[in-house]
Design a protein around this motif. Structure first.
Motif, mmCIF file in Angstrom:
data_model
loop_
_atom_site.group_PDB
_atom_site.id
_atom_site.type_symbol
_atom_site.label_atom_id
_atom_site.label_comp_id
_atom_site.label_asym_id
_atom_site.label_seq_id
_atom_site.Cartn_x
_atom_site.Cartn_y
_atom_site.Cartn_z
ATOM 1 N N LEU A 1 1.065 -1.005 -0.420
ATOM 2 C CA LEU A 1 0.074 0.188 -0.243
ATOM 3 C C LEU A 1 0.727 1.297 -0.264
ATOM 4 O O LEU A 1 2.007 1.559 0.798
ATOM 5 C CB LEU A 1 -1.139 -0.409 1.521
ATOM 6 N N ARG B 1 -12.733 8.379 7.708
ATOM 7 C CA ARG B 1 -13.275 6.761 7.369
ATOM 8 C C ARG B 1 -12.151 5.979 8.056
ATOM 9 O O ARG B 1 -12.449 5.148 8.619
ATOM 10 C CB ARG B 1 -13.400 6.815 6.065
ATOM 11 N N HIS C 1 -13.099 4.061 11.836
ATOM 12 C CA HIS C 1 -12.779 2.791 11.700
ATOM 13 C C HIS C 1 -11.749 2.089 12.500
ATOM 14 O O HIS C 1 -11.682 1.420 13.441
ATOM 15 C CB HIS C 1 -11.873 2.998 10.178
ATOM 16 N N LEU D 1 -9.189 -2.070 6.976
ATOM 17 C CA LEU D 1 -8.671 -0.824 6.110
ATOM 18 C C LEU D 1 -8.763 -1.980 4.911
ATOM 19 O O LEU D 1 -9.427 -1.119 3.488
ATOM 20 C CB LEU D 1 -8.228 0.187 6.381
ATOM 21 N N ARG D 2 -7.429 -2.903 5.151
ATOM 22 C CA ARG D 2 -7.492 -3.022 3.633
ATOM 23 C C ARG D 2 -8.493 -3.880 3.274
ATOM 24 O O ARG D 2 -8.204 -4.322 2.067
ATOM 25 C CB ARG D 2 -5.866 -3.733 4.188
ATOM 26 N N ARG E 1 -10.978 -3.193 2.907
ATOM 27 C CA ARG E 1 -12.388 -3.051 2.398
ATOM 28 C C ARG E 1 -11.385 -1.911 1.463
ATOM 29 O O ARG E 1 -12.144 -0.707 1.246
ATOM 30 C CB ARG E 1 -12.460 -1.450 3.528
ATOM 31 N N TRP F 1 -8.647 0.800 1.806
ATOM 32 C CA TRP F 1 -9.146 1.445 1.628
ATOM 33 C C TRP F 1 -7.635 1.641 2.546
ATOM 34 O O TRP F 1 -6.825 0.380 3.094
ATOM 35 C CB TRP F 1 -9.951 2.227 2.765
#
Lengths: 246, 202
Positions: A16, A57, A61, B58-59, B61, B63
């Protein structure tokens, strides 16, 4: 033209990426940079709005990752926003290009820390483990007992599942076992202790442990766990703990 | 209001260090120092746990939006340049890379020594053979071949130290490719050959 070797960035595998590749001159994510560079209240509020559009978000989360009701999560969310805004975003200013982590990861860490602090302000700091009043202490004791069960399976220890049952002698043996377990755990290398802590005390899945500690796969986690548990059994035997039976 | 993390001096790692630990961008010594602290500190361990769960969720999803891996690698490879005088039969094997960020490197194990091909070799499709020295008795190796922009062309695992791709993969003539081998040890540690380059001939 002479070329210089600069090595291969860590994200060659296509992990990422966010923030840093945005191309800002200051090396910060665009929304963060705009927020920290804002000079007046109007532009600051506008920049804060854009920052939240991008990251609320993630913040939501993270606050909801901790257990609790929806209302409790919202209270944590509000707390986090307040903290991030304090003193002209002093916490957000601590993310600099020198920080080698992704901004999203850093922000998750910061948010998680704020949530822990919020919880401790509300409910106090954990007392020493006495198994009586403190939920956190009870949780640790339960985790230790789960670990003791797992370690002792192959030692043919009787399965004392209901700790309310059993006579005083069995309870005493159980206490001796758990005390010995603490001793052998403390003798483990730090990385193995961390593995046990994350898996048994924090309840992370093997996949999450792999992600956190850098194991290649969850199967490597299982393999290492088996080895550590075997070491613990050996340690218990050396301490003379082979069975709680009289 | 200041959180516990803001009190200084603090024995706890800074947020940036914990984040770098999770992103696996720390040097090996720093990673060991952090792990030694985490093993004994419930506060920081809880923080790591929360962050791990959150990032994992998150990953799942999707994001944050993933940067296109190829573009990211292309940018990375644009910076991967070789010192001119270092070119030679040994290629750039004098500094095999033991990576932190890919999640496999633990830093404590030696790098994998490559036997063949040399770095930046030109290989015909009929001679795509790779060999390296074993690093441990029970090591398990993963081999990855990518094109110049980082797209994986071939990937596989083996317990052997020799791999032949002849007939298994189609390469573009005069195409530029990158490959690496990761060794996975019992216990979860790993090491690597580092990223090496080859050119496919006609």
């Amino acid at each position: 033209m002479q070329e210089l070797r600069v090595g291969v960035p860590h994200n060659l595998r296509g992990n990422l990426t966010d923030g840093k590749p945005e191309g800002m001159a200051d090396g910060l994510p665009r929304e963060l940079s705009a927020l920290l560079r804002a000079r007046d209240d109007v532009s600051r509020e506008r920049a804060w709005g854009r920052f939240l559009e991008k990251y609320s978000r993630l913040l939501l989360h993270t606050v909801r990752t901790r257990s609790g009701t929806y209302d409790e999560a919202m209270e944590r969310y509000v707390f986090v926003l307040q903290c991030l805004r304090e003193e002209e975003f002093v916490r957000l200013r601590r993310y600099t290009p020198e920080v080698s982590a992704r901004f999203t990861t850093w922000l998750v860490v910061v948010t998680g820390r704020l949530c822990i602090d919020y919880f401790r302000r509300q409910y106090g700091y954990p007392a020493k483990a006495n198994g009586s009043e403190d939920p956190a202490a009870r949780e640790r004791l339960e985790a230790r007992r789960r670990l003791a069960d797992l370690v002792c399976e192959k030692l043919e220890v009787s399965q004392i599942r209901d700790r309310a049952e059993g006579g005083p002698e069995l309870k005493l043996r159980r206490a001796e076992l758990e005390s010995a377990l603490v001793q052998v755990i403390e003798a483990l290398p730090a990385r193995d202790r961390l593995l046990l802590r994350l898996r048994f005390y924090k309840g992370l899945t093997a996949r999450e442990v792999a992600s956190s500690m850098g194991f290649a796969t969850q199967f490597h986690v299982y393999r290492r766990l088996n080895a550590v548990l075997a070491d613990l059994r050996t340690g218990l035997v050396e301490l003379g703990i082979a069975s709680p039976r009289p | 209001m200041n959180s516990e993390a803001d009190r200084s001096p603090s024995p706890h790692p800074a947020n940036g260090e914990l984040a770098a630990y999770l992103d696996r961008t720390l040097a090996a010594d720093d990673r060991r120092r952090i792990e030694a602290h985490l093993a004994d500190c419930d506060y920081c361990c809880e923080q790591i746990s929360v962050a791990t769960r959150s990032l994992s969720g998150l990953r799942k999803r999707g994001w944050p939006r993933l940067a296109v891996p190829g573009l990211a690698v292309a940018a990375a490879l644009a910076a991967f340049l070789i010192v001119g005088p270092q070119l030679g039969e040994q290629g750039s094997s004098d500094d095999p890379i033991v990576r932190d960020g890919g999640g496999l490197d633990q830093g404590a194990e030696p790098a994998i020594e490559v036997i063949a091909p040399r770095d930046r070799a030109s290989l015909s499709p009929d001679s795509l053979a790779f060999a390296w020295r074993p690093v441990a008795e029970e090591a398990f190796y993963t081999f990855t071949l990518t094109n110049a922009v980082g797209d994986v062309v071939w990937e596989g695992s083996t317990s052997d130290t020799v791999l032949t791709l002849a007939g298994k993969v189609m390469l573009e003539p005069e195409g530029r490719y990158f490959w690496y081998v990761d060794a996975l040890y019992d216990g979860g540690a790993s090491s690597s050959t580092g990223v090496r380059e080859l050119t496919a001939t006609r």
